[in-house]
Design an enzyme around this catalytic site. Structure first.
Site, PDB file in Angstrom:
ATOM      1  N   LYS A  15      -0.161  13.480   3.792  1.00 49.33           N
ATOM      2  CA  LYS A  15       1.046  12.900   3.194  1.00 49.33           C
ATOM      3  C   LYS A  15       2.213  13.829   3.538  1.00 49.33           C
ATOM      4  O   LYS A  15       2.665  14.630   2.714  1.00 49.33           O
ATOM      5  CB  LYS A  15       0.822  12.794   1.676  1.00 49.33           C
ATOM      6  CG  LYS A  15       1.485  11.587   1.043  1.00 49.33           C
ATOM      7  CD  LYS A  15       0.956  11.376  -0.375  1.00 49.33           C
ATOM      8  CE  LYS A  15       1.945  10.644  -1.242  1.00 49.33           C
ATOM      9  NZ  LYS A  15       2.331   9.315  -0.787  1.00 49.33           N
TER      10      LYS A  15
HETATM   11  N1  PPE Z   1       0.382   4.385   1.742  1.00 51.32           N
HETATM   12  C1  PPE Z   1       1.517   5.127   1.765  1.00 51.32           C
HETATM   13  C2  PPE Z   1       2.282   5.219   3.031  1.00 51.32           C
HETATM   14  C3  PPE Z   1       1.931   5.771   0.610  1.00 51.32           C
HETATM   15  O1  PPE Z   1       3.046   6.502   0.628  1.00 51.32           O
HETATM   16  C4  PPE Z   1       1.181   5.638  -0.588  1.00 51.32           C
HETATM   17  C5  PPE Z   1       1.630   6.311  -1.847  1.00 51.32           C
HETATM   18  C6  PPE Z   1       0.005   4.857  -0.565  1.00 51.32           C
HETATM   19  C7  PPE Z   1      -0.371   4.267   0.638  1.00 51.32           C
HETATM   20  C8  PPE Z   1      -0.885   4.714  -1.761  1.00 51.32           C
HETATM   21  O2  PPE Z   1      -1.538   5.931  -2.058  1.00 51.32           O
HETATM   22  P1  PPE Z   1      -1.960   6.311  -3.549  1.00 51.32           P
HETATM   23  O3  PPE Z   1      -0.722   6.612  -4.293  1.00 51.32           O
HETATM   24  O4  PPE Z   1      -2.841   7.491  -3.390  1.00 51.32           O
HETATM   25  O5  PPE Z   1      -2.679   5.141  -4.104  1.00 51.32           O
HETATM   26  N2  PPE Z   1       3.036   6.449  -1.996  1.00 51.32           N
HETATM   27  C9  PPE Z   1       3.572   7.392  -2.940  1.00 51.32           C
HETATM   28  C10 PPE Z   1       5.062   7.617  -2.740  1.00 51.32           C
HETATM   29  C11 PPE Z   1       5.967   6.494  -3.088  1.00 51.32           C
HETATM   30  C12 PPE Z   1       7.417   6.897  -3.089  1.00 51.32           C
HETATM   31  O6  PPE Z   1       8.272   5.983  -3.127  1.00 51.32           O
HETATM   32  O7  PPE Z   1       7.730   8.086  -3.101  1.00 51.32           O
HETATM   33  C13 PPE Z   1       3.246   6.994  -4.363  1.00 51.32           C
HETATM   34  O8  PPE Z   1       2.928   5.847  -4.646  1.00 51.32           O
HETATM   35  O9  PPE Z   1       3.297   7.876  -5.216  1.00 51.32           O
END
Ligand code: PPE
Length: 302
Positions: free
Chosen positions: A156
């Site tokens: 990330k």
């Molecule tokens: N794909 C991406 C690209 C992504 O950034 C997230 C989380 C996910 C999938 C889902 O991952 P998880 O949170 O582990 O289920 N995105 C984070 C950032 C959002 C933001 O606007 O900043 C989040 O949801 O916290």
């Protein structure tokens, strides 16, 4: 968005004083990694959802990006809980950030220190309360998800999000709420900050993890779906398969479980939150709020 205190490199500082130098390496080049975590209010107090897995992913992101975090996982876990306490946060969002600080500019990051911060704040529904109940309007982005060998999708990494920001800007300007990105081959990947699921004839599908962030909500939803005896499969698909799905939804820490009612002006299913999405969403919130005995191990109580 504002709270009281932010944890910065081991110290609790006032929100307004949590500043960095303008020559911070990460500010110029996106050389940081972060996490997004949620805490929910339960009957036994505030609980952080799947904290262990988020810390694990944070350390994996740092490893991939060759950053040595000068704290242990246990230190970060304690720091997160202390930041929640210092802000008297009942429920909300937690944002740990590990970034290359200031020493020298130029792309070589190795001379710069690795700095750490943890911010927390109250953050309601990511795409609005209305979105959780009625679904959102989305658009397939003209921007492809960064090619798999361009950076790392497992990590990330701050800079990875420039790709998502382009897609998000385009979606908003086109009158949609969120973007869906395809990979460079044309296969569906994910939203700007969410994983995607779709349902056809009662079977729940999502994309394999190779080309997307391995979402912790994604993992939770797969376990919940299997527990509820739904059939589940991972599958690479093109955009048209989404158009003819019965239900589609996003998952993410921020987005939680957000139904998608429209993609590229195609109505999905009945054009509202579908029945299976609703069942899964209800279960997800019940678990996060500590109402499901069986899943208490997913909660880390503050
Ligand atoms: N794909 C991406 C690209 C992504 O950034 C997230 C989380 C996910 C999938 C889902 O991952 P998880 O949170 O582990 O289920 N995105 C984070 C950032 C959002 C933001 O606007 O900043 C989040 O949801 O916290």
């Amino acid at each position: 968005m504002k709270a009281e205190k932010i944890w910065m490199d081991g110290k609790m500082v006032d929100w307004d004083e949590a500043k960095v130098h303008v020559c911070t390496h990460a500010l110029h080049y996106g050389s940081g990694v972060f996490e997004g975590i949620r805490a929910y209010e339960t009957e036994s107090g505030t609980a952080v959802f799947r904290l262990k897995e988020h810390i694990e992913r944070l350390f994996n992101s740092a490893k991939i990006f060759k950053m040595d975090i000068p704290y242990t996982k246990e230190d970060i876990r304690e720091a997160i809980k202390n930041t929640i306490k210092a802000n008297k946060l009942k429920s909300g969002y937690i944002r740990p950030l590990i970034y290359r600080g200031f020493e020298q500019l130029g792309l070589n990051p190795f001379t710069c220190p690795v700095n750490c911060s943890i911010a927390v704040w109250e953050w309601g529904a990511y795409l609005g309360e209305e979105a959780l109940a009625n679904g959102i309007k989305t658009k397939i982005s003209s921007y492809a998800r960064s090619y798999i060998n361009s950076t790392s999708q497992k990590a990330k990494i701050c800079g990875n999000y420039v790709n998502s920001i382009f897609a998000k800007m385009e979606a908003i300007e086109a009158g949609a709420d969120e973007a869906i990105l395809l990979d460079t081959r044309g296969f569906v990947t994910e939203g700007s900050g969410e994983n995607i699921f779709w349902i056809k004839n009662g079977i729940i599908y999502t994309t394999p993890t190779a080309t997307v962030l391995e979402g912790i909500t994604r993992d939770s939803i797969i376990k919940i779906a299997e527990d509820m005896n739904y059939q589940f499969q991972e599958k690479y698909i093109c955009r048209d398969e989404l158009y003819i799905s019965d239900e589609v939804f996003f998952t993410g820490t921020a987005a939680e479980v957000t139904p998608i009612r429209e993609i590229d002006n195609y109505q999905i299913g009945e054009g509202k939150r579908g029945p299976i999405t609703e069942n899964i969403q209800k279960k997800f919130f019940a678990i996060a709020k500590g109402e499901e005995e069986k899943y208490l191990s997913w909660l880390d109580f503050v």
